[in-house]
Motif scaffolding. Structure first.
Motif, PDB file in Angstrom:
ATOM      1  N   VAL A  96       0.804  -1.217  -0.007  1.00 30.53           N
ATOM      2  CA  VAL A  96       0.014  -0.221   0.113  1.00 30.53           C
ATOM      3  C   VAL A  96       1.083   1.244  -0.144  1.00 30.53           C
ATOM      4  O   VAL A  96       1.356   1.564   1.267  1.00 30.53           O
ATOM      5  N   PRO A  97       1.174   1.801  -1.066  1.00 33.48           N
ATOM      6  CA  PRO A  97       1.734   3.201  -1.247  1.00 33.48           C
ATOM      7  C   PRO A  97       0.664   4.225  -0.905  1.00 33.48           C
ATOM      8  O   PRO A  97       0.054   4.907  -1.635  1.00 33.48           O
ATOM      9  N   ASP A  98       0.806   4.644   0.507  1.00 34.18           N
ATOM     10  CA  ASP A  98      -0.227   5.516   0.910  1.00 34.18           C
ATOM     11  C   ASP A  98      -0.219   6.893   0.103  1.00 34.18           C
ATOM     12  O   ASP A  98       0.644   7.530  -0.034  1.00 34.18           O
ATOM     13  N   GLY A  99      -1.490   7.247  -0.221  1.00 37.06           N
ATOM     14  CA  GLY A  99      -1.726   8.343  -0.670  1.00 37.06           C
ATOM     15  C   GLY A  99      -1.285   8.459  -2.160  1.00 37.06           C
ATOM     16  O   GLY A  99      -1.112   9.701  -2.744  1.00 37.06           O
ATOM     17  N   LEU A 100      -1.148   7.521  -2.825  1.00 36.15           N
ATOM     18  CA  LEU A 100      -0.488   7.540  -4.476  1.00 36.15           C
ATOM     19  C   LEU A 100      -1.773   7.488  -5.356  1.00 36.15           C
ATOM     20  O   LEU A 100      -2.814   7.131  -5.368  1.00 36.15           O
ATOM     21  N   ARG A 101      -1.551   8.779  -6.036  1.00 41.29           N
ATOM     22  CA  ARG A 101      -2.495   9.257  -6.964  1.00 41.29           C
ATOM     23  C   ARG A 101      -2.480   8.101  -8.283  1.00 41.29           C
ATOM     24  O   ARG A 101      -1.491   7.560  -8.680  1.00 41.29           O
ATOM     25  N   GLY A 102      -3.747   7.865  -8.904  1.00 43.07           N
ATOM     26  CA  GLY A 102      -3.984   7.007  -9.648  1.00 43.07           C
ATOM     27  C   GLY A 102      -3.207   7.106 -11.082  1.00 43.07           C
ATOM     28  O   GLY A 102      -3.071   6.236 -11.915  1.00 43.07           O
ATOM     29  N   GLY A 118     -14.025  14.432  -4.389  1.00 41.14           N
ATOM     30  CA  GLY A 118     -13.345  14.867  -5.808  1.00 41.14           C
ATOM     31  C   GLY A 118     -12.566  13.687  -6.296  1.00 41.14           C
ATOM     32  O   GLY A 118     -12.057  12.891  -5.679  1.00 41.14           O
ATOM     33  N   ARG A 119     -12.554  13.665  -7.624  1.00 45.98           N
ATOM     34  CA  ARG A 119     -11.972  12.381  -8.377  1.00 45.98           C
ATOM     35  C   ARG A 119     -10.521  12.357  -8.115  1.00 45.98           C
ATOM     36  O   ARG A 119      -9.665  11.420  -8.052  1.00 45.98           O
ATOM     37  N   GLY A 120      -9.856  13.471  -7.794  1.00 42.45           N
ATOM     38  CA  GLY A 120      -8.201  13.468  -7.397  1.00 42.45           C
ATOM     39  C   GLY A 120      -8.053  12.854  -6.221  1.00 42.45           C
ATOM     40  O   GLY A 120      -7.265  12.123  -5.923  1.00 42.45           O
ATOM     41  N   ASP A 121      -9.185  12.469  -5.122  1.00 40.67           N
ATOM     42  CA  ASP A 121      -9.059  11.930  -4.003  1.00 40.67           C
ATOM     43  C   ASP A 121      -9.617  10.329  -4.181  1.00 40.67           C
ATOM     44  O   ASP A 121      -9.232   9.269  -3.570  1.00 40.67           O
ATOM     45  N   THR A 122     -10.443  10.222  -5.142  1.00 43.09           N
ATOM     46  CA  THR A 122     -11.110   8.712  -5.156  1.00 43.09           C
ATOM     47  C   THR A 122     -10.334   8.063  -6.115  1.00 43.09           C
ATOM     48  O   THR A 122     -10.615   6.678  -5.917  1.00 43.09           O
ATOM     49  N   LEU A 123      -9.735   8.535  -6.975  1.00 42.32           N
ATOM     50  CA  LEU A 123      -8.935   7.880  -7.975  1.00 42.32           C
ATOM     51  C   LEU A 123      -7.596   7.451  -7.394  1.00 42.32           C
ATOM     52  O   LEU A 123      -6.496   8.170  -7.469  1.00 42.32           O
ATOM     53  N   ASN A 124      -7.412   6.240  -6.590  1.00 43.49           N
ATOM     54  CA  ASN A 124      -6.386   5.563  -6.204  1.00 43.49           C
ATOM     55  C   ASN A 124      -5.478   4.822  -7.247  1.00 43.49           C
ATOM     56  O   ASN A 124      -6.013   4.473  -8.359  1.00 43.49           O
ATOM     57  N   PHE A 125      -4.438   4.257  -7.035  1.00 46.58           N
ATOM     58  CA  PHE A 125      -3.647   3.513  -7.553  1.00 46.58           C
ATOM     59  C   PHE A 125      -3.833   1.871  -7.514  1.00 46.58           C
ATOM     60  O   PHE A 125      -3.541   1.630  -6.313  1.00 46.58           O
ATOM     61  N   THR A 126      -4.206   1.023  -8.444  1.00 43.50           N
ATOM     62  CA  THR A 126      -4.321  -0.248  -8.183  1.00 43.50           C
ATOM     63  C   THR A 126      -3.710  -1.088  -9.061  1.00 43.50           C
ATOM     64  O   THR A 126      -3.987  -0.844 -10.459  1.00 43.50           O
ATOM     65  N   ALA A 127      -2.727  -2.049  -8.975  1.00 44.17           N
ATOM     66  CA  ALA A 127      -2.294  -3.049 -10.048  1.00 44.17           C
ATOM     67  C   ALA A 127      -1.836  -4.402  -9.226  1.00 44.17           C
ATOM     68  O   ALA A 127      -1.982  -4.497  -7.944  1.00 44.17           O
ATOM     69  N   ALA A 128      -1.794  -5.207 -10.058  1.00 42.89           N
ATOM     70  CA  ALA A 128      -1.431  -6.727  -9.440  1.00 42.89           C
ATOM     71  C   ALA A 128      -0.454  -7.505 -10.695  1.00 42.89           C
ATOM     72  O   ALA A 128      -0.725  -7.407 -11.625  1.00 42.89           O
ATOM     73  N   ILE A 129       0.111  -8.412  -9.958  1.00 42.04           N
ATOM     74  CA  ILE A 129       1.094  -9.230 -10.674  1.00 42.04           C
ATOM     75  C   ILE A 129       1.039 -10.766  -9.879  1.00 42.04           C
ATOM     76  O   ILE A 129       1.087 -10.887  -8.703  1.00 42.04           O
ATOM     77  N   GLY A 130       1.269 -11.747 -10.448  1.00 41.29           N
ATOM     78  CA  GLY A 130       1.387 -13.014  -9.986  1.00 41.29           C
ATOM     79  C   GLY A 130       1.056 -14.198 -10.705  1.00 41.29           C
ATOM     80  O   GLY A 130       0.175 -13.943 -11.595  1.00 41.29           O
ATOM     81  N   PRO A 131       0.780 -15.312  -9.914  1.00 39.14           N
ATOM     82  CA  PRO A 131       0.459 -16.594 -10.599  1.00 39.14           C
ATOM     83  C   PRO A 131      -1.059 -16.657 -10.655  1.00 39.14           C
ATOM     84  O   PRO A 131      -1.417 -17.467 -11.447  1.00 39.14           O
ATOM     85  N   ASP A 132      -1.701 -15.780  -9.970  1.00 37.71           N
ATOM     86  CA  ASP A 132      -3.264 -15.917 -10.049  1.00 37.71           C
ATOM     87  C   ASP A 132      -3.849 -14.920 -10.866  1.00 37.71           C
ATOM     88  O   ASP A 132      -5.055 -14.386 -10.688  1.00 37.71           O
TER      89      ASP A 132
END
Length: 616
Positions: free
Chosen positions: A34-40, A498-512
């Motif tokens: 969790v990179p706290d406060g990272l914009r999307g 505002g979308r500046g606060d609701t748009l967070n960053f999400t990504a994933a990688i791995g075998p599943d």
């Protein structure tokens, strides 16, 4: 029709769950970073190369959502349980508990980012203030290895009910308090492993990164390097080797304080909104978190764990630059020793409401002392009424939005309060407890997933503050918001709709997870919690039903459901203001993009106010 949608949603979840279960008879390991406060939209190969690579080679959840109110402990509760805030009761970083919290100096409005406060809240609210099982608790009960490392507050939330000293395995918890009397005790195994790795048994301080500055002195100009280097070393040199030796599945949560801490305290923009959170200090904070992720991934490679470990990167919320200007606020016309002339002071909402409602103002963070006419509450929180021990109205100050509680559920006072709020230019959207009734210009909290099985007191009114942009190619990267905080104009905050606060960053990688997949569907932090539970074969027994969905479209052979757009519009107030919510829907699941008064919220233009939703 709604019943048909709900039944279809349930059927798809079951199908997805069965498919994932078959795929995961022997669960892989999982790291939640969790990179706290990272914009999307701030992540690029230049600003954050490790996160950009993970996103581009794995799954890019480009349509990601923080839960509102967009605060840290609130979204930590969603990630940890898979439930919305109406179930977890963690409505913001500062809440009204309804009782004096001893470890928070007896205030009824404690800041939750403190281990003793979380323990006290657990004890008061039947042993579990969230009232929902967390993923680390469930994983630990299954015999998996579990750990939570990083920022004070959200780190402990992932297994806050673990009672050290009882039989069985415990989650490893290392946060800012580790090594102090307030920290979670280290096991003998951890002490020995830390000593062998030549690492201290106590977490180092933030140093200069913790300097917030004041009205005349800039805040920090350095990232949280040393403290986070310690957490990264604990993870890579101690915890991961220990988990590999145990030879069983593990769940590791790494909560990076950066870029949040560096964006909050940045000293690049004293009392001006540019560059705000786009100066060198904030960018250094982003790179610092990115370096921590790179170190974790290298350790997985070195230990031979990369092929069997899923990594989900999800920030708790986006971020905005703070503005402190208002043309309508009575508090901005008062002179304070620590506030620039004509700027909003900390606690402006409490001060303004006290004047509008003609009620005495007391400070719950100063032994309930009366607040003088030319002063503001120490932490911004306020108790309004003739008796601070039995207040008529409580304000929990948080940042880009504030919580208002009416302990007596006085509908007439609610009406007067709402009318006063509608007169202020810094307000952009009001949400009211359904039990108080409907009020023009406002929407019901149940529309946002804020009414559920929570055991903590439910807010009566949630006040969203105005946001706008300074003008850039990606508006969510240069969002500015009015914020009720000790921090200064030009520093950073979050919490708004505002979308500046609701748009967070999400990504994933791995075998599943799919490889090289761009996911167009909306996802949320509650979905992150539900997906982790599914991947690890965990079966929560939830008290409430406000849950996220499994992100099935990101899993190999997973179902890709359809999405649709929608909006909710309130009846107009006497001055014409309407609270508007824009959302996306996947089956019965709503994902809230933005909300507020059209023209006063980033991402919500004037046209949105012309839309109508059936039944409103």
């Amino acid at each position: 029709m709604r019943r048909a949608v709900v039944l279809l949603s349930a059927s798809l979840v079951i199908l997805t769950a069965n498919a994932a279960s078959a795929q995961n008879n022997a669960p892989h390991n999982l790291i939640l970073f969790v990179p706290d406060g990272l914009r999307g939209r701030i992540v690029t190969p230049q600003t954050a190369p490790a996160m950009a690579e993970l996103r581009d080679k794995g799954v890019n959840f480009k349509n990601s959502h923080s839960l509102f109110p967009t605060f840290t402990t609130a979204n930590a509760s969603a990630m940890a349980t898979g439930h919305y805030l109406g179930d977890t009761g963690d409505f913001s970083n500062t809440i009204y508990t309804g009782y004096p919290v001893g470890p928070a100096d007896g205030t009824v409005t404690p800041f939750l980012e403190a281990d003793p406060v979380l323990r006290d809240a657990d004890e008061h609210f039947g042993g579990d203030y969230l009232n929902e099982e967390t993923i680390l608790k469930m994983a630990r009960a299954k015999g998996y290895s579990t750990a939570a490392l990083g920022k004070l507050g959200p780190t402990l939330i992932f297994d806050h009910t673990d009672k050290i000293g009882t039989d069985g395995l415990h989650s490893i918890v290392v946060d800012d308090s580790t090594g102090s009397k307030n920290g979670v005790p280290l096991s003998d195994e951890m002490k020995a492993a830390l000593t062998k790795a030549d690492l201290p048994l106590a977490t180092p301080s933030r140093g200069d990164n913790g300097k917030i500055g004041d009205a005349k002195t800039p805040g920090t100009t350095v990232a949280n390097i040393a403290q986070q280097a310690y957490f990264a070393d604990v993870a890579t040199k101690v915890v991961l080797p220990m988990f590999k030796a145990r030879n069983k599945p593990f769940v590791l949560v790494f909560w990076s304080r950066d870029p949040d801490g560096s964006q909050h305290n940045n000293g690049d923009s004293l009392n001006t909104v540019t560059p705000g959170i786009n100066g060198p200090t904030s960018l250094a904070g982003i790179k610092n978190a990115d370096d921590n992720l790179a170190q974790l991934r290298k350790a997985l490679d070195d230990l031979g764990l990369a092929a069997t470990t899923n990594i989900i990167v999800s920030s708790d919320h986006g971020f905005s630059t703070i503005a402190k200007e208002s043309k309508t606020s009575p508090s901005a016309k008062i002179t304070y020793d620590d506030t620039p002339k004509d700027f909003l002071p900390m606690g402006f909402l409490a001060i303004d409401l006290a004047k509008s409602l003609n009620l005495p103002l007391f400070d719950p963070n100063d032994k309930n002392a009366r607040v003088a006419d030319n002063a503001h509450p120490k932490a911004g929180n306020g108790l309004l009424g003739n008796d601070p021990a039995k207040p008529d109205l409580v304000i929990a100050t948080n940042g880009g939005s504030d919580l208002i509680y009416l302990p007596n559920r006085d509908k007439k006072l609610a009406d007067r309060t709402i009318k006063a709020l509608l007169e202020q230019d810094y307000v952009s959207g009001l949400f009211v407890d359904d039990k108080l009734g409907r009020f023009p210009g406002t929407l019901e909290m149940s529309q946002l997933g804020l009414k559920g099985k929570a055991v903590t007191p439910n807010p009566s009114i949630v006040v969203n503050f105005r946001s706008y942009t300074t003008g850039c190619d990606e508006p969510t990267n240069c969002s500015v918001e009015i914020a009720d905080t000790v921090l200064r104009q030009g520093q950073g905050m979050h919490g708004s709709f505002g979308r500046g606060d609701t748009l967070n960053f999400t990504a994933a990688i791995g075998p599943d997870f799919k490889a090289g997949y761009l996911d167009p569907l909306p996802v949320s932090n509650a979905d992150v919690g539900m997906t982790i539970a599914q991947l690890m074969n965990l079966r929560p027994v939830g008290a409430g039903g406000l849950t996220g969905r499994i992100m099935s479209e990101a899993l190999p052979n997973g179902i890709v459901p359809k999405t649709a757009d929608g909006s909710i519009v309130s009846k107009p107030a006497s001055n014409g203001l309407r609270t508007v919510v824009k959302y996306q829907r996947v089956l019965s699941q709503r994902y809230f993009d933005v909300a507020g008064f059209p023209g006063r919220t980033v991402g919500l233009d004037d046209e949105a106010g012309k839309q109508k939703t059936a039944g409103k």
